[in-house]
Motif scaffolding. Structure first.
Motif, PDB file in Angstrom:
ATOM      1  N   GLU A 202     -23.098 -19.141 -49.076  1.00  0.00           N
ATOM      2  CA  GLU A 202     -24.000 -18.479 -50.017  1.00  0.00           C
ATOM      3  C   GLU A 202     -25.028 -19.434 -50.599  1.00  0.00           C
ATOM      4  OE1 GLU A 202     -23.959 -15.208 -50.637  1.00  0.00           O
ATOM      5  OE2 GLU A 202     -22.345 -15.033 -49.159  1.00  0.00           O
ATOM      6  N   ASP A 203     -24.962 -20.700 -50.241  1.00  0.00           N
ATOM      7  CA  ASP A 203     -25.841 -21.709 -50.833  1.00  0.00           C
ATOM      8  C   ASP A 203     -27.259 -21.618 -50.268  1.00  0.00           C
ATOM      9  OD1 ASP A 203     -25.990 -23.836 -48.427  1.00  0.00           O
ATOM     10  OD2 ASP A 203     -23.965 -23.011 -48.565  1.00  0.00           O
ATOM     11  N   LEU A 204     -28.173 -22.364 -50.905  1.00  0.00           N
ATOM     12  CA  LEU A 204     -29.578 -22.319 -50.525  1.00  0.00           C
ATOM     13  C   LEU A 204     -29.815 -22.874 -49.125  1.00  0.00           C
ATOM     14  CD1 LEU A 204     -32.534 -21.804 -51.059  1.00  0.00           C
ATOM     15  CD2 LEU A 204     -32.639 -23.907 -52.407  1.00  0.00           C
ATOM     16  N   ILE A 205     -29.109 -23.945 -48.746  1.00  0.00           N
ATOM     17  CA  ILE A 205     -29.293 -24.502 -47.401  1.00  0.00           C
ATOM     18  C   ILE A 205     -28.930 -23.456 -46.349  1.00  0.00           C
ATOM     19  CG2 ILE A 205     -28.526 -26.250 -45.755  1.00  0.00           C
ATOM     20  CD1 ILE A 205     -28.243 -28.215 -48.027  1.00  0.00           C
ATOM     21  N   SER A 206     -27.860 -22.738 -46.563  1.00  0.00           N
ATOM     22  CA  SER A 206     -27.466 -21.682 -45.626  1.00  0.00           C
ATOM     23  C   SER A 206     -28.540 -20.609 -45.523  1.00  0.00           C
ATOM     24  CB  SER A 206     -26.140 -21.042 -46.052  1.00  0.00           C
ATOM     25  OG  SER A 206     -25.073 -21.967 -45.976  1.00  0.00           O
ATOM     26  N   GLN A 207     -29.119 -20.235 -46.663  1.00  0.00           N
ATOM     27  CA  GLN A 207     -30.148 -19.210 -46.660  1.00  0.00           C
ATOM     28  C   GLN A 207     -31.390 -19.675 -45.912  1.00  0.00           C
ATOM     29  OE1 GLN A 207     -30.778 -17.159 -50.465  1.00  0.00           O
ATOM     30  NE2 GLN A 207     -28.820 -17.972 -51.173  1.00  0.00           N
ATOM     31  N   LEU A 208     -31.735 -20.940 -46.086  1.00  0.00           N
ATOM     32  CA  LEU A 208     -32.884 -21.485 -45.364  1.00  0.00           C
ATOM     33  C   LEU A 208     -32.610 -21.528 -43.861  1.00  0.00           C
ATOM     34  CD1 LEU A 208     -33.848 -24.447 -47.742  1.00  0.00           C
ATOM     35  CD2 LEU A 208     -35.086 -22.292 -47.457  1.00  0.00           C
ATOM     36  N   CYS A 209     -31.397 -21.890 -43.488  1.00  0.00           N
ATOM     37  CA  CYS A 209     -31.037 -21.953 -42.064  1.00  0.00           C
ATOM     38  C   CYS A 209     -31.061 -20.577 -41.413  1.00  0.00           C
ATOM     39  CB  CYS A 209     -29.652 -22.573 -41.889  1.00  0.00           C
ATOM     40  SG  CYS A 209     -29.577 -24.348 -42.237  1.00  0.00           S
ATOM     41  N   ALA A 210     -30.712 -19.551 -42.168  1.00  0.00           N
ATOM     42  CA  ALA A 210     -30.653 -18.194 -41.617  1.00  0.00           C
ATOM     43  C   ALA A 210     -31.997 -17.482 -41.644  1.00  0.00           C
ATOM     44  CB  ALA A 210     -29.623 -17.372 -42.396  1.00  0.00           C
ATOM     45  N   ALA A 211     -32.949 -18.016 -42.405  1.00  0.00           N
ATOM     46  CA  ALA A 211     -34.240 -17.341 -42.581  1.00  0.00           C
ATOM     47  C   ALA A 211     -35.128 -17.506 -41.359  1.00  0.00           C
ATOM     48  CB  ALA A 211     -34.942 -17.899 -43.811  1.00  0.00           C
ATOM     49  N   GLU A 212     -36.055 -16.561 -41.200  1.00  0.00           N
ATOM     50  CA  GLU A 212     -37.016 -16.614 -40.113  1.00  0.00           C
ATOM     51  C   GLU A 212     -38.424 -16.471 -40.661  1.00  0.00           C
ATOM     52  OE1 GLU A 212     -36.112 -13.559 -37.319  1.00  0.00           O
ATOM     53  OE2 GLU A 212     -34.357 -14.591 -36.497  1.00  0.00           O
ATOM     54  N   PHE A 213     -39.381 -17.047 -39.936  1.00  0.00           N
ATOM     55  CA  PHE A 213     -40.791 -16.864 -40.249  1.00  0.00           C
ATOM     56  C   PHE A 213     -41.505 -16.488 -38.965  1.00  0.00           C
ATOM     57  CE2 PHE A 213     -45.120 -18.769 -40.496  1.00  0.00           C
ATOM     58  CZ  PHE A 213     -45.636 -17.864 -41.423  1.00  0.00           C
ATOM     59  N   ASP A 214     -42.190 -15.328 -38.978  1.00  0.00           N
ATOM     60  CA  ASP A 214     -42.828 -14.797 -37.762  1.00  0.00           C
ATOM     61  C   ASP A 214     -41.809 -14.629 -36.634  1.00  0.00           C
ATOM     62  OD1 ASP A 214     -45.292 -14.491 -38.858  1.00  0.00           O
ATOM     63  OD2 ASP A 214     -46.213 -16.241 -37.912  1.00  0.00           O
ATOM     64  N   GLY A 215     -40.578 -14.237 -37.017  1.00  0.00           N
ATOM     65  CA  GLY A 215     -39.556 -13.978 -36.027  1.00  0.00           C
ATOM     66  C   GLY A 215     -38.893 -15.206 -35.450  1.00  0.00           C
ATOM     67  N   VAL A 216     -39.237 -16.376 -35.971  1.00  0.00           N
ATOM     68  CA  VAL A 216     -38.685 -17.623 -35.459  1.00  0.00           C
ATOM     69  C   VAL A 216     -37.933 -18.338 -36.583  1.00  0.00           C
ATOM     70  CG1 VAL A 216     -39.207 -19.855 -34.406  1.00  0.00           C
ATOM     71  CG2 VAL A 216     -40.572 -17.845 -33.811  1.00  0.00           C
ATOM     72  N   ALA A 217     -36.715 -18.784 -36.299  1.00  0.00           N
ATOM     73  CA  ALA A 217     -35.936 -19.512 -37.305  1.00  0.00           C
ATOM     74  C   ALA A 217     -36.630 -20.826 -37.654  1.00  0.00           C
ATOM     75  CB  ALA A 217     -34.535 -19.781 -36.778  1.00  0.00           C
ATOM     76  N   MET A 218     -36.469 -21.257 -38.874  1.00  0.00           N
ATOM     77  CA  MET A 218     -37.060 -22.522 -39.281  1.00  0.00           C
ATOM     78  C   MET A 218     -36.374 -23.680 -38.573  1.00  0.00           C
ATOM     79  SD  MET A 218     -38.081 -22.314 -43.308  1.00  0.00           S
ATOM     80  CE  MET A 218     -36.604 -21.562 -43.946  1.00  0.00           C
ATOM     81  N   SER A 219     -37.145 -24.683 -38.202  1.00  0.00           N
ATOM     82  CA  SER A 219     -36.587 -25.860 -37.545  1.00  0.00           C
ATOM     83  C   SER A 219     -35.791 -26.684 -38.542  1.00  0.00           C
ATOM     84  CB  SER A 219     -37.713 -26.714 -36.957  1.00  0.00           C
ATOM     85  OG  SER A 219     -38.484 -27.294 -38.005  1.00  0.00           O
ATOM     86  N   ASP A 220     -34.994 -27.615 -38.026  1.00  0.00           N
ATOM     87  CA  ASP A 220     -34.250 -28.513 -38.909  1.00  0.00           C
ATOM     88  C   ASP A 220     -35.211 -29.283 -39.817  1.00  0.00           C
ATOM     89  OD1 ASP A 220     -32.030 -27.602 -37.638  1.00  0.00           O
ATOM     90  OD2 ASP A 220     -31.461 -29.516 -36.729  1.00  0.00           O
ATOM     91  N   ARG A 221     -36.361 -29.648 -39.268  1.00  0.00           N
ATOM     92  CA  ARG A 221     -37.349 -30.386 -40.068  1.00  0.00           C
ATOM     93  C   ARG A 221     -37.907 -29.518 -41.197  1.00  0.00           C
ATOM     94  NH1 ARG A 221     -39.813 -35.145 -39.393  1.00  0.00           N
ATOM     95  NH2 ARG A 221     -41.866 -35.505 -40.315  1.00  0.00           N
ATOM     96  N   ASP A 222     -38.161 -28.234 -40.908  1.00  0.00           N
ATOM     97  CA  ASP A 222     -38.633 -27.314 -41.950  1.00  0.00           C
ATOM     98  C   ASP A 222     -37.601 -27.196 -43.069  1.00  0.00           C
ATOM     99  OD1 ASP A 222     -40.976 -26.725 -40.573  1.00  0.00           O
ATOM    100  OD2 ASP A 222     -40.089 -24.995 -39.545  1.00  0.00           O
ATOM    101  N   VAL A 223     -36.336 -27.017 -42.667  1.00  0.00           N
ATOM    102  CA  VAL A 223     -35.264 -26.863 -43.652  1.00  0.00           C
ATOM    103  C   VAL A 223     -35.106 -28.142 -44.468  1.00  0.00           C
ATOM    104  CG1 VAL A 223     -32.788 -26.474 -43.982  1.00  0.00           C
ATOM    105  CG2 VAL A 223     -34.049 -25.129 -42.287  1.00  0.00           C
ATOM    106  N   THR A 224     -35.132 -29.280 -43.795  1.00  0.00           N
ATOM    107  CA  THR A 224     -35.000 -30.563 -44.496  1.00  0.00           C
ATOM    108  C   THR A 224     -36.080 -30.726 -45.546  1.00  0.00           C
ATOM    109  OG1 THR A 224     -33.977 -31.643 -42.582  1.00  0.00           O
ATOM    110  CG2 THR A 224     -35.011 -33.072 -44.221  1.00  0.00           C
TER     111      THR A 224
END
Length: 418
Positions: A202-224
């Motif tokens: 339920e944490d923020l990192i998990s939410q960022l990892c599960a999120a998509e932008f323009d149908g594409v998941a965020m890269s590890d660099r985006d999440v970092t």
């Protein structure tokens, strides 16, 4: 209109001792102040600062490509516009508001109770070093879902990141140190991000990892980059605001007594603290074209620093602006934590602070817990108050004495809700 006051340098030691002493002079004599050593312009009037912060096409955040991206390990929210900014900002906002915010408040209470307990029988505490700084780190790690046992090294790495962003004239050695901190923080986060992609929580990192932008998941660099963004933004101002709140109330005992009698006044005290002494003092932007402020021209491509502290004390906007007054009618407590705020402590416009609601909840919760516990709170005898920082600013320490609580009183839950 002159572009500089020859007798004032924002980079001088004299200015660093107490910037507020120079705010009125800059607003009146050199509201567009040029610092040749760093080839930058400093704006001090409320009208000019708000214009820069709200016109994101004429004044962009391109400076962050140099000032922040190297240690954030990627682009941060303030660098984004359009659909990308809207989508990614929404993810972070959702993790810091609503039901999630209530969960965070529980974490704030638990960590605050644990940190304050050992000091209650002693009747003495440094509200910055003993409490505010460790609390800010603990709470932010809880929001991100990071191991609390890692708080000391995460705090050390984050300190280097913040130094890089806020330092206006770093030496090559300090710059290298900051970049090393960023690299170590990224290396620490990499396996965490990989684990959250496999097994989200339920944490923020998990939410960022599960999120998509323009149908594409965020890269590890985006999440970092977004994680480091939240880590720096959440920890840096929190301890400063709490300490400054208590300093102002102690220095104005009649207002402290009012807040004690009527806790509904606490939000006004926090808002006034943010106005008078905002923890973030400078916000950078780049002029995309020649810009004129009161007859002075800032050239295209120039770096502009918005002086939030000076703008928040502009007499054109606030009556008796150098006075701490929780009852001032020109502040508007209800809107002070929203986009309609009159003060500029959270910025303004598209890139207004994404964590304003969280900041309010955190400081209100902690201050509401501490006020009943720190009976007859006062500055410790012999202590010398000193602030530090140009980009972000706050007390170096805040030693306080108060009436000690007995072990039985401390354990009875007076003011502490675990």
């Amino acid at each position: 209109m002159p572009l500089a006051d020859p007798d004032v340098s924002v980079l001088s030691e004299d200015f660093a001792v107490d910037p507020s002493r120079w705010f009125a002079r800059l607003r009146e004599r050199a509201p567009v102040h040029y610092e040749p050593a760093i080839d930058s312009y400093f704006l001090s009037r409320h009208e000019d600062v708000r214009r820069v912060l709200t016109d994101h096409e004429a004044f962009t955040t391109e400076t962050l490509q140099v000032r922040a991206e190297p240690v954030m390990r990627g682009r941060v929210l303030a660098q984004m516009t359009g659909a990308e900014h809207t989508a990614k900002r929404k993810i972070v906002v959702r993790a810091l508001t609503g039901r999630a915010l209530q969960d965070h408040v529980h974490a704030v209470r638990a960590n605050a109770a644990e940190l304050i307990a050992p000091f209650l029988p002693e009747g003495r505490i440094d509200l910055v070093g003993d409490f505010g700084k460790p609390l800010a780190v603990r709470v932010t790690l809880a929001v991100l879902g990071l191991d609390p046992e890692d708080r000391e090294r995460v705090a050390a790495w984050n300190s280097g990141v913040v130094e890089f962003i806020t330092g206006l004239d770093l030496s090559p050695e300090r710059r290298r140190h900051c970049l090393d901190c960023a690299e170590q923080l990224e290396a620490y986060l990499r396996p965490v991000i990989e684990q959250r992609r496999r097994d989200p929580g339920e944490d923020l990192i998990s939410q960022l990892c599960a999120a998509e932008f323009d149908g594409v998941a965020m890269s590890d660099r985006d999440v970092t980059a977004l994680v480091v963004n939240v880590l720096a933004a959440a920890t840096e101002p929190a301890d400063k605001t709490l300490a400054l709140l208590f300093k102002h109330l102690i220095d104005h005992p009649e207002q402290l007594a009012e807040v004690r009698r009527d806790p509904e006044l606490l939000p006004a005290a926090i808002a006034e603290t943010l106005r008078l002494t905002p923890p973030v003092q400078l916000v950078p932007r780049r002029a995309e074209a020649d810009a004129v402020f009161g007859g002075a021209t800032v050239p295209a491509g120039a770096t502009i620093f918005c002086m939030i502290g000076a703008a928040n004390r502009d007499p054109e906007v606030f009556t008796a602006p150098d006075t701490f007054d929780i009852h001032r009618p020109d502040l508007g407590t209800a809107r002070s934590f929203t986009a309609a705020a009159q003060h500029l402590a959270f910025g303004a416009g598209l890139h207004q602070c994404v964590g304003a609601a969280f900041a309010r909840a955190e400081i209100e919760t902690v201050a509401g817990m501490l006020l009943p516990l720190l009976d007859r709170v006062r500055h410790s005898p012999g202590s010398r108050y000193r602030e530090a920082g140009l980009y972000t600013r706050g007390p170096v320490a805040l030693p306080l004495d108060f009436t000690p609580m007995t072990a039985r009183g401390a354990g009875s839950g007076r003011g502490i809700r675990r």
